[in-house]
Design an enzyme around this catalytic site. Sequence first.
Site, PDB file in Angstrom:
ATOM      1  N   ASP A   1       0.849  -1.198   0.000  1.00  0.00           N
ATOM      2  CA  ASP A   1       0.000   0.000   0.000  1.00  0.00           C
ATOM      3  C   ASP A   1       0.892   1.258   0.000  1.00  0.00           C
ATOM      4  O   ASP A   1       1.875   1.325   0.748  1.00  0.00           O
ATOM      5  CB  ASP A   1      -0.838  -0.070   1.300  1.00  0.00           C
ATOM      6  CG  ASP A   1      -2.062   0.801   1.290  1.00  0.00           C
ATOM      7  OD1 ASP A   1      -2.516   1.181   0.201  1.00  0.00           O
ATOM      8  OD2 ASP A   1      -2.581   1.087   2.398  1.00  0.00           O
ATOM      9  N   HIS A   2       0.551   2.246  -0.811  1.00  0.00           N
ATOM     10  CA  HIS A   2       1.181   3.585  -0.766  1.00  0.00           C
ATOM     11  C   HIS A   2       2.712   3.603  -0.814  1.00  0.00           C
ATOM     12  O   HIS A   2       3.338   4.346  -0.019  1.00  0.00           O
ATOM     13  CB  HIS A   2       0.761   4.336   0.509  1.00  0.00           C
ATOM     14  CG  HIS A   2      -0.660   4.787   0.495  1.00  0.00           C
ATOM     15  ND1 HIS A   2      -1.140   5.744  -0.356  1.00  0.00           N
ATOM     16  CD2 HIS A   2      -1.730   4.385   1.240  1.00  0.00           C
ATOM     17  CE1 HIS A   2      -2.426   5.923  -0.139  1.00  0.00           C
ATOM     18  NE2 HIS A   2      -2.814   5.098   0.818  1.00  0.00           N
TER      19      HIS A   2
ATOM     20  N   HIS B   1      -7.502   9.204   5.502  1.00  0.00           N
ATOM     21  CA  HIS B   1      -7.068   8.021   6.253  1.00  0.00           C
ATOM     22  C   HIS B   1      -7.191   8.277   7.755  1.00  0.00           C
ATOM     23  O   HIS B   1      -6.720   9.308   8.237  1.00  0.00           O
ATOM     24  CB  HIS B   1      -5.598   7.688   5.965  1.00  0.00           C
ATOM     25  CG  HIS B   1      -5.346   7.239   4.562  1.00  0.00           C
ATOM     26  ND1 HIS B   1      -4.897   8.083   3.579  1.00  0.00           N
ATOM     27  CD2 HIS B   1      -5.480   6.034   3.977  1.00  0.00           C
ATOM     28  CE1 HIS B   1      -4.757   7.403   2.454  1.00  0.00           C
ATOM     29  NE2 HIS B   1      -5.099   6.157   2.662  1.00  0.00           N
ATOM     30  N   GLY B   2      -7.787   7.346   8.481  1.00  0.00           N
ATOM     31  CA  GLY B   2      -7.890   7.476   9.934  1.00  0.00           C
ATOM     32  C   GLY B   2      -9.325   7.694  10.393  1.00  0.00           C
ATOM     33  O   GLY B   2     -10.256   7.676   9.594  1.00  0.00           O
TER      34      GLY B   2
ATOM     35  N   HIS C   1      -9.831   4.847  -0.806  1.00  0.00           N
ATOM     36  CA  HIS C   1      -8.877   4.894   0.312  1.00  0.00           C
ATOM     37  C   HIS C   1      -9.552   5.607   1.472  1.00  0.00           C
ATOM     38  O   HIS C   1     -10.447   6.415   1.276  1.00  0.00           O
ATOM     39  CB  HIS C   1      -7.605   5.651  -0.110  1.00  0.00           C
ATOM     40  CG  HIS C   1      -6.629   4.776  -0.809  1.00  0.00           C
ATOM     41  ND1 HIS C   1      -5.482   4.324  -0.224  1.00  0.00           N
ATOM     42  CD2 HIS C   1      -6.659   4.238  -2.047  1.00  0.00           C
ATOM     43  CE1 HIS C   1      -4.833   3.551  -1.070  1.00  0.00           C
ATOM     44  NE2 HIS C   1      -5.523   3.484  -2.193  1.00  0.00           N
ATOM     45  N   GLY C   2      -9.065   5.308   2.681  1.00  0.00           N
ATOM     46  CA  GLY C   2      -9.634   5.968   3.855  1.00  0.00           C
ATOM     47  C   GLY C   2     -11.050   5.487   4.130  1.00  0.00           C
ATOM     48  O   GLY C   2     -11.941   6.280   4.469  1.00  0.00           O
TER      49      GLY C   2
ATOM     50  N   ASN D   1     -10.628   0.074   0.729  1.00  0.00           N
ATOM     51  CA  ASN D   1      -9.600  -0.083   1.765  1.00  0.00           C
ATOM     52  C   ASN D   1     -10.133   0.240   3.165  1.00  0.00           C
ATOM     53  O   ASN D   1     -10.708   1.320   3.384  1.00  0.00           O
ATOM     54  CB  ASN D   1      -8.452   0.896   1.523  1.00  0.00           C
ATOM     55  CG  ASN D   1      -7.644   0.566   0.296  1.00  0.00           C
ATOM     56  OD1 ASN D   1      -7.906  -0.398  -0.406  1.00  0.00           O
ATOM     57  ND2 ASN D   1      -6.644   1.388   0.021  1.00  0.00           N
TER      58      ASN D   1
ATOM     59  N   THR E   1      -7.765   1.604   9.688  1.00  0.00           N
ATOM     60  CA  THR E   1      -7.822   2.110  11.066  1.00  0.00           C
ATOM     61  C   THR E   1      -8.915   1.436  11.906  1.00  0.00           C
ATOM     62  O   THR E   1      -8.689   1.064  13.059  1.00  0.00           O
ATOM     63  CB  THR E   1      -8.049   3.642  11.055  1.00  0.00           C
ATOM     64  OG1 THR E   1      -7.063   4.219  10.212  1.00  0.00           O
ATOM     65  CG2 THR E   1      -7.951   4.237  12.441  1.00  0.00           C
TER      66      THR E   1
END
Length: 274
Positions: free
Chosen positions: A81-82, A174-175, A202-203, A224, A227
């Site tokens: 990832d990333h 993200h988070g 994402h996120g 995805n 968290t």
Amino acid sequence: MYCTMKPLLAQAMADGQGVPAFNIHALEVVPVMAKAADAVKCPVILQVSVSTAKYIGYSLLASIVKKVSEDMTVDIALHLDHATSLEDIQEALNGGFSSVMYDGSKLTFEENVSNTLKAVEMARAAEASIEAELGIVGRGKIIETYPYTEPADAAEFVRRTGVDALAVGIGTHHGMYQAKTNIRLDILKEIHEAVDIPLVLHGGTGVRDEDVRECVRLGMHKLNFGTELNVSWVRKAKDVFAKAEPDDTMRNLMIECNRAMTETIQKKIQLVRF
Ligand code: 13P
């Protein structure tokens, strides 16, 4: 079976479904995630950040995911990832990862295209699949407004790079942040109309359930979640470990945390397969 994410995403696209991608933060959860997906017959992408891949070791992680896949009835891909460096991508491919992401989203459009093309060549040589990113998905404690992906840019980027999947910026973060709920489905719709490959959410943590489903309908076939899984494990661990005696078996303590994570995983699977 261990596979790249390309056939998983192609099937999901044909069926109008999503494939969940779960972030691994420690080796312990690899069989937990695989079994949780297998129990509900859902193919799955297990993914790791570069830091986690280095912590576990690229080839150790790939060997374990391959071995675990042999015992499952569903297909499993292992994805980096990333990655922002081509060296990390090569290390993952050498280690046996079946999929990688090159993230040049902070570069200029032309630099992103040029580096992504190199990553595509590396992935193709290793018969792995490749994801790239255009537009920014935020990260960190402070919520900022990031530029959304321009649909015309997305079309040009896909045409010039030939990537298998594209992560786009539509306002997710993200988070655990509330701001990510304000996602721009109108922009996603335009990107979906302009691009014919699977898009990537994402996120995923904190995105409203109905929005996750709408993202699948609007072309996001890789979703995805990181968290929220970590939070469910750690929240349970705080409780279980606080009550434990030092000579309690670690295994039993972790089983409870793994169960909490399994519940979260299966809820996410229900969201993307409908
Ligand atoms: P969350 O941690 O917000 O679920 O995001 C996961 C992700 O997109 C990994 O790239």
